[in-house]
Design a protein around this motif. Sequence first.
Motif, PDB file in Angstrom:
ATOM      1  N   PRO A  41       0.817  -1.216   0.000  1.00  0.00           N
ATOM      2  CA  PRO A  41       0.000   0.000   0.000  1.00  0.00           C
ATOM      3  C   PRO A  41       0.847   1.259   0.000  1.00  0.00           C
ATOM      4  O   PRO A  41       1.947   1.291   0.561  1.00  0.00           O
ATOM      5  N   THR A  44       1.981   2.502   3.362  1.00  0.00           N
ATOM      6  CA  THR A  44       3.151   1.835   3.925  1.00  0.00           C
ATOM      7  C   THR A  44       4.434   2.457   3.398  1.00  0.00           C
ATOM      8  O   THR A  44       5.403   2.646   4.132  1.00  0.00           O
ATOM      9  N   ASN A 277      -6.155   8.389   3.314  1.00  0.00           N
ATOM     10  CA  ASN A 277      -5.817   7.795   4.604  1.00  0.00           C
ATOM     11  C   ASN A 277      -5.289   6.385   4.386  1.00  0.00           C
ATOM     12  O   ASN A 277      -5.310   5.856   3.262  1.00  0.00           O
ATOM     13  N   GLU A 278      -4.811   5.773   5.461  1.00  0.00           N
ATOM     14  CA  GLU A 278      -4.218   4.444   5.361  1.00  0.00           C
ATOM     15  C   GLU A 278      -5.240   3.391   4.954  1.00  0.00           C
ATOM     16  O   GLU A 278      -4.927   2.473   4.187  1.00  0.00           O
ATOM     17  N   GLN A 279      -6.469   3.526   5.420  1.00  0.00           N
ATOM     18  CA  GLN A 279      -7.506   2.555   5.075  1.00  0.00           C
ATOM     19  C   GLN A 279      -7.768   2.545   3.578  1.00  0.00           C
ATOM     20  O   GLN A 279      -7.913   1.481   2.973  1.00  0.00           O
ATOM     21  N   GLN A 280      -7.818   3.718   2.959  1.00  0.00           N
ATOM     22  CA  GLN A 280      -8.039   3.784   1.521  1.00  0.00           C
ATOM     23  C   GLN A 280      -6.855   3.205   0.764  1.00  0.00           C
ATOM     24  O   GLN A 280      -7.034   2.524  -0.252  1.00  0.00           O
ATOM     25  N   VAL A 282      -4.864   0.809   1.770  1.00  0.00           N
ATOM     26  CA  VAL A 282      -4.944  -0.649   1.885  1.00  0.00           C
ATOM     27  C   VAL A 282      -6.016  -1.198   0.955  1.00  0.00           C
ATOM     28  O   VAL A 282      -5.825  -2.237   0.303  1.00  0.00           O
ATOM     29  N   LEU A 283      -7.148  -0.503   0.863  1.00  0.00           N
ATOM     30  CA  LEU A 283      -8.234  -0.944  -0.019  1.00  0.00           C
ATOM     31  C   LEU A 283      -7.804  -0.887  -1.478  1.00  0.00           C
ATOM     32  O   LEU A 283      -8.114  -1.792  -2.256  1.00  0.00           O
ATOM     33  N   GLN A 284      -7.091   0.163  -1.865  1.00  0.00           N
ATOM     34  CA  GLN A 284      -6.577   0.256  -3.227  1.00  0.00           C
ATOM     35  C   GLN A 284      -5.701  -0.953  -3.550  1.00  0.00           C
ATOM     36  O   GLN A 284      -5.828  -1.573  -4.611  1.00  0.00           O
ATOM     37  N   GLU A 286      -5.653  -3.917  -2.068  1.00  0.00           N
ATOM     38  CA  GLU A 286      -6.409  -5.173  -2.080  1.00  0.00           C
ATOM     39  C   GLU A 286      -7.161  -5.351  -3.390  1.00  0.00           C
ATOM     40  O   GLU A 286      -7.233  -6.462  -3.933  1.00  0.00           O
TER      41      GLU A 286
END
Length: 315
Positions: A41, A44, A277-280, A282-284, A286
């Motif tokens: 991500p 990261t 944000n970090e959640q987005q 990670v979703l990208q 995945e």
Amino acid sequence: MPLNWPCIMDYKGTILFIFVLLTYFMWMDIALYFRVQERVPSATLAALAASTSRSSVTQSSWATRSPSYSPFSGLTVKLMMLDHMNHYITIPLSTFFNEVTQFSHIFYFITPNMISFFDLFVALIAAKLVTSESLVMRQLSVLAFEIRNFLDGLDGVVYRARVHQVENISNVGTFGYAVDGFVDTVGSAAMCFGLLWHLRRQVSLKGTYTLLPAYQKEMCDSSSSQFRFGSLHFSTPAMRRITYAVFFFGLQLSISGAFWNRYISAYHDLLEGPAVNEQQAVLQNEILRSALMWIIIWFWRIANEIGRASCRERV
């Protein structure tokens, strides 16, 4: 009808070449899949850059661990959705050519747009050659169109080298982007008109003969190891079918080009754009690594390759 193996074996060199090419494409697709699974991500990478005080750590770190002429260098969604021939042969060959000759540095006065317009000139030559009665000239038109594809990759390579851009992305909104789209459209339209001109002329030349069934099976003389083709005789409806076939083939190219430009830009913004944000982030990652995304990409690549192959068959 059983296959005539003596006749087929006359083309064992061609069959071997196709087998090796398809094996190479399959192997590279597998390598590409595992390379995508290694993607991390963007959040990261940003954290890594902050912790090491290296602002140069970006997503391109994932995409540039290979030599610049590798098919995995500058890996992006756009590159992943290219057809196999362009991704694994044409673009690496263009990049290798630029690396060896230092074309972008030595010929600094030649702009990417100049290469694009020369690409159009070669496409017009190919369209002219395809109208010839000579099979050799039509085969040269295929070669000319492949040179056109090489130049189409070279203009992007030269542009990225001069602006020091690693990722292979479309620079939407730039003048070069518009020029490239114009050149591709006119070049493909010229090839379609050339095909239509040649096929309709073949129909008109044979229209004076006695009307026979539209298609006659090939005959192979195994003793002389040569093909003998029966004469094809067409009616007026056959001429209309040819016109429709070429028209819809051109329409297919236009629609695929329009959807390509739209959805490549959308996929880039969705999957490779800056995450809030970090959640987005990670979703990208995945989504890009998911099996469904890979299926979409792979079928799009196959559809592009079928379109290119169908163009060669008509030549």
